[in-house]
Scaffold this motif. Structure first.
Motif, PDB file in Angstrom:
ATOM      1  N   ASP A   1       0.802  -1.273  -0.170  1.00 23.51           N
ATOM      2  CA  ASP A   1      -0.108  -0.013   0.083  1.00 23.51           C
ATOM      3  C   ASP A   1       1.046   1.304   0.058  1.00 23.51           C
ATOM      4  O   ASP A   1       1.779   1.250   0.850  1.00 23.51           O
ATOM      5  CB  ASP A   1      -0.900  -0.156   1.134  1.00 23.51           C
ATOM      6  CG  ASP A   1      -1.858  -1.009   1.293  1.00 23.51           C
ATOM      7  OD1 ASP A   1      -2.458  -1.488   0.129  1.00 23.51           O
ATOM      8  OD2 ASP A   1      -2.458  -1.461   2.054  1.00 23.51           O
ATOM      9  N   GLU A   2       0.920   2.102  -0.938  1.00 24.15           N
ATOM     10  CA  GLU A   2       1.648   3.191  -1.169  1.00 24.15           C
ATOM     11  C   GLU A   2       0.696   4.505  -1.199  1.00 24.15           C
ATOM     12  O   GLU A   2      -0.223   4.548  -1.562  1.00 24.15           O
ATOM     13  CB  GLU A   2       2.328   3.098  -2.498  1.00 24.15           C
ATOM     14  CG  GLU A   2       3.415   1.960  -2.342  1.00 24.15           C
ATOM     15  CD  GLU A   2       4.386   2.159  -3.347  1.00 24.15           C
ATOM     16  OE1 GLU A   2       4.511   2.944  -4.089  1.00 24.15           O
ATOM     17  OE2 GLU A   2       4.613   0.763  -4.124  1.00 24.15           O
ATOM     18  N   THR A   3       1.682   5.651  -0.659  1.00 28.21           N
ATOM     19  CA  THR A   3       0.823   6.953  -0.907  1.00 28.21           C
ATOM     20  C   THR A   3       1.294   7.506  -2.641  1.00 28.21           C
ATOM     21  O   THR A   3       2.056   6.592  -3.202  1.00 28.21           O
ATOM     22  CB  THR A   3       1.551   7.998   0.006  1.00 28.21           C
ATOM     23  OG1 THR A   3       2.877   8.265  -0.154  1.00 28.21           O
ATOM     24  CG2 THR A   3       1.229   7.538   1.455  1.00 28.21           C
ATOM     25  N   ALA A   4       0.677   8.722  -2.827  1.00 26.83           N
ATOM     26  CA  ALA A   4       1.012   9.205  -4.263  1.00 26.83           C
ATOM     27  C   ALA A   4       2.503   9.422  -4.376  1.00 26.83           C
ATOM     28  O   ALA A   4       2.846   9.333  -5.442  1.00 26.83           O
ATOM     29  CB  ALA A   4       0.074  10.314  -4.711  1.00 26.83           C
ATOM     30  N   SER A   5       2.923   9.874  -3.389  1.00 28.77           N
ATOM     31  CA  SER A   5       4.383  10.036  -3.436  1.00 28.77           C
ATOM     32  C   SER A   5       5.308   8.931  -3.109  1.00 28.77           C
ATOM     33  O   SER A   5       6.777   9.140  -3.196  1.00 28.77           O
ATOM     34  CB  SER A   5       4.743  11.168  -2.291  1.00 28.77           C
ATOM     35  OG  SER A   5       4.500  10.633  -0.888  1.00 28.77           O
ATOM     36  N   GLY A   6       4.885   7.746  -3.134  1.00 26.26           N
ATOM     37  CA  GLY A   6       5.695   6.290  -3.034  1.00 26.26           C
ATOM     38  C   GLY A   6       6.099   5.970  -1.568  1.00 26.26           C
ATOM     39  O   GLY A   6       6.730   4.924  -1.560  1.00 26.26           O
ATOM     40  N   ASN A   7       5.554   6.689  -0.615  1.00 29.88           N
ATOM     41  CA  ASN A   7       5.663   6.109   0.897  1.00 29.88           C
ATOM     42  C   ASN A   7       5.045   4.570   1.196  1.00 29.88           C
ATOM     43  O   ASN A   7       3.733   4.897   0.523  1.00 29.88           O
ATOM     44  CB  ASN A   7       5.470   7.036   1.764  1.00 29.88           C
ATOM     45  CG  ASN A   7       6.074   8.230   1.547  1.00 29.88           C
ATOM     46  OD1 ASN A   7       7.413   8.078   1.378  1.00 29.88           O
ATOM     47  ND2 ASN A   7       5.638   9.648   2.089  1.00 29.88           N
ATOM     48  N   ILE A   8       5.606   3.828   1.320  1.00 27.58           N
ATOM     49  CA  ILE A   8       4.822   2.416   1.724  1.00 27.58           C
ATOM     50  C   ILE A   8       4.163   2.428   3.264  1.00 27.58           C
ATOM     51  O   ILE A   8       5.148   2.779   4.198  1.00 27.58           O
ATOM     52  CB  ILE A   8       5.931   1.482   1.675  1.00 27.58           C
ATOM     53  CG1 ILE A   8       6.392   1.007   0.206  1.00 27.58           C
ATOM     54  CG2 ILE A   8       5.214  -0.067   2.208  1.00 27.58           C
ATOM     55  CD1 ILE A   8       7.641   0.502   0.204  1.00 27.58           C
ATOM     56  N   LEU A   9       2.921   2.281   3.309  1.00 20.65           N
ATOM     57  CA  LEU A   9       2.154   2.247   4.344  1.00 20.65           C
ATOM     58  C   LEU A   9       1.767   1.147   5.010  1.00 20.65           C
ATOM     59  O   LEU A   9       1.891   0.856   6.183  1.00 20.65           O
ATOM     60  CB  LEU A   9       0.813   2.929   3.999  1.00 20.65           C
ATOM     61  CG  LEU A   9       0.805   4.319   3.562  1.00 20.65           C
ATOM     62  CD1 LEU A   9      -0.320   4.832   3.162  1.00 20.65           C
ATOM     63  CD2 LEU A   9       1.307   5.222   4.395  1.00 20.65           C
ATOM     64  N   ASN A  10       1.924  -0.177   4.150  1.00 23.42           N
ATOM     65  CA  ASN A  10       1.758  -1.447   4.636  1.00 23.42           C
ATOM     66  C   ASN A  10       1.960  -2.460   3.522  1.00 23.42           C
ATOM     67  O   ASN A  10       2.330  -1.996   2.264  1.00 23.42           O
ATOM     68  CB  ASN A  10       0.049  -1.588   4.816  1.00 23.42           C
ATOM     69  CG  ASN A  10      -0.317  -2.870   5.448  1.00 23.42           C
ATOM     70  OD1 ASN A  10       0.529  -3.448   6.304  1.00 23.42           O
ATOM     71  ND2 ASN A  10      -1.642  -3.302   5.078  1.00 23.42           N
ATOM     72  N   GLU A  11       2.422  -3.649   4.030  1.00 19.65           N
ATOM     73  CA  GLU A  11       2.839  -4.609   3.028  1.00 19.65           C
ATOM     74  C   GLU A  11       2.207  -5.946   3.409  1.00 19.65           C
ATOM     75  O   GLU A  11       1.974  -6.238   4.607  1.00 19.65           O
ATOM     76  CB  GLU A  11       4.365  -4.781   3.308  1.00 19.65           C
ATOM     77  CG  GLU A  11       5.004  -5.462   2.066  1.00 19.65           C
ATOM     78  CD  GLU A  11       6.411  -5.521   2.001  1.00 19.65           C
ATOM     79  OE1 GLU A  11       7.050  -4.356   1.766  1.00 19.65           O
ATOM     80  OE2 GLU A  11       6.827  -6.657   2.688  1.00 19.65           O
ATOM     81  N   ILE A  12       1.726  -6.538   2.441  1.00 16.36           N
ATOM     82  CA  ILE A  12       0.987  -8.083   2.769  1.00 16.36           C
ATOM     83  C   ILE A  12       1.435  -8.929   1.933  1.00 16.36           C
ATOM     84  O   ILE A  12       1.450  -8.622   0.613  1.00 16.36           O
ATOM     85  CB  ILE A  12      -0.623  -7.625   2.922  1.00 16.36           C
ATOM     86  CG1 ILE A  12      -1.387  -9.100   3.283  1.00 16.36           C
ATOM     87  CG2 ILE A  12      -1.131  -7.178   1.379  1.00 16.36           C
ATOM     88  CD1 ILE A  12      -2.748  -8.979   3.666  1.00 16.36           C
ATOM     89  N   ARG A  13       1.597 -10.361   2.110  1.00  9.66           N
ATOM     90  CA  ARG A  13       1.748 -11.286   1.288  1.00  9.66           C
ATOM     91  C   ARG A  13       0.385 -12.141   1.019  1.00  9.66           C
ATOM     92  O   ARG A  13      -0.325 -12.538   2.060  1.00  9.66           O
ATOM     93  CB  ARG A  13       2.906 -12.224   1.956  1.00  9.66           C
ATOM     94  CG  ARG A  13       4.085 -11.564   2.014  1.00  9.66           C
ATOM     95  CD  ARG A  13       5.236 -12.427   2.772  1.00  9.66           C
ATOM     96  NE  ARG A  13       6.558 -11.634   3.077  1.00  9.66           N
ATOM     97  CZ  ARG A  13       7.623 -11.288   2.238  1.00  9.66           C
ATOM     98  NH1 ARG A  13       7.292 -11.672   0.909  1.00  9.66           N
ATOM     99  NH2 ARG A  13       8.396 -10.742   2.751  1.00  9.66           N
ATOM    100  N   ILE A  14       0.391 -12.530  -0.239  1.00 12.20           N
ATOM    101  CA  ILE A  14      -1.090 -13.267  -0.533  1.00 12.20           C
ATOM    102  C   ILE A  14      -0.501 -14.489  -1.270  1.00 12.20           C
ATOM    103  O   ILE A  14       0.605 -14.339  -2.030  1.00 12.20           O
ATOM    104  CB  ILE A  14      -1.931 -12.519  -1.095  1.00 12.20           C
ATOM    105  CG1 ILE A  14      -1.529 -11.986  -2.565  1.00 12.20           C
ATOM    106  CG2 ILE A  14      -2.379 -11.381  -0.144  1.00 12.20           C
ATOM    107  CD1 ILE A  14      -2.648 -11.494  -3.466  1.00 12.20           C
ATOM    108  N   LYS A  15      -1.193 -15.598  -1.386  1.00 14.13           N
ATOM    109  CA  LYS A  15      -1.079 -16.480  -2.364  1.00 14.13           C
ATOM    110  C   LYS A  15      -1.871 -16.778  -3.385  1.00 14.13           C
ATOM    111  O   LYS A  15      -3.157 -16.516  -3.147  1.00 14.13           O
ATOM    112  CB  LYS A  15      -0.818 -17.874  -1.607  1.00 14.13           C
ATOM    113  CG  LYS A  15       0.227 -18.053  -0.512  1.00 14.13           C
ATOM    114  CD  LYS A  15       0.403 -19.488   0.071  1.00 14.13           C
ATOM    115  CE  LYS A  15       1.538 -19.382   1.206  1.00 14.13           C
ATOM    116  NZ  LYS A  15       2.664 -19.301   0.590  1.00 14.13           N
TER     117      LYS A  15
END
Length: 130
Positions: A8-22
């Motif tokens: 999950d990123e902001t428009a400026s490229g900052n990462i807010l969250n990361e999730i792994r899915i299969k």
């Protein structure tokens, strides 16, 4: 089975969250990716029911905070309902999805994925003001 990392990123490229899915197949659709993401988030929450739900879509009966969505009554979240709301939000431009630097605008579009595929969700934040 392929494991994908979604950011999950902001428009400026900052990462807010990361999730792994299969995902089961290397050929999939954005609808399948959104569904897998939302169901994974709900499963993680429902397995321990922490105070905050960190996910793409705000569940009903929650309050938005800096730490995620504060769940007032720590009850199970309905994954099917969350998927429905997420797909509707995508269709209404509530968030954008970028796959390997290309914006996907149709959730039925077929996508070829591998463990190297870069997927970003950009959630729009409404402006506050008078």
């Amino acid at each position: 089975m392929t494991t994908l990392i979604i950011k999950d990123e902001t428009a400026s490229g900052n990462i807010l969250n990361e999730i792994r899915i299969k995902v089961e197949n290397e050929r999939t659709t954005l609808k399948d990716i959104i569904t897998a993401r939302v169901l994974t988030e709900v499963q993680v929450y429902n397995s321990s029911k922490p105070e905050y739900f960190k996910g793409l879509i705000q569940p009903s009966d929650t309050e938005k905070t800096l730490n995620g969505f504060r769940v007032k009554k720590r009850k199970s979240i309905d994954g099917e309902q969350q998927v429905y709301v997420a797909l509707d939000a995508f269709m209404r431009n509530g968030f954008f999805v970028i796959v390997d630097d290309e914006q996907i605008t149709d959730y039925d579009q077929e996508i070829l994925v591998s463990s190297e595929t870069k997927i970003s969700f950009l959630k729009l934040t409404p402006l506050v003001g008078g």
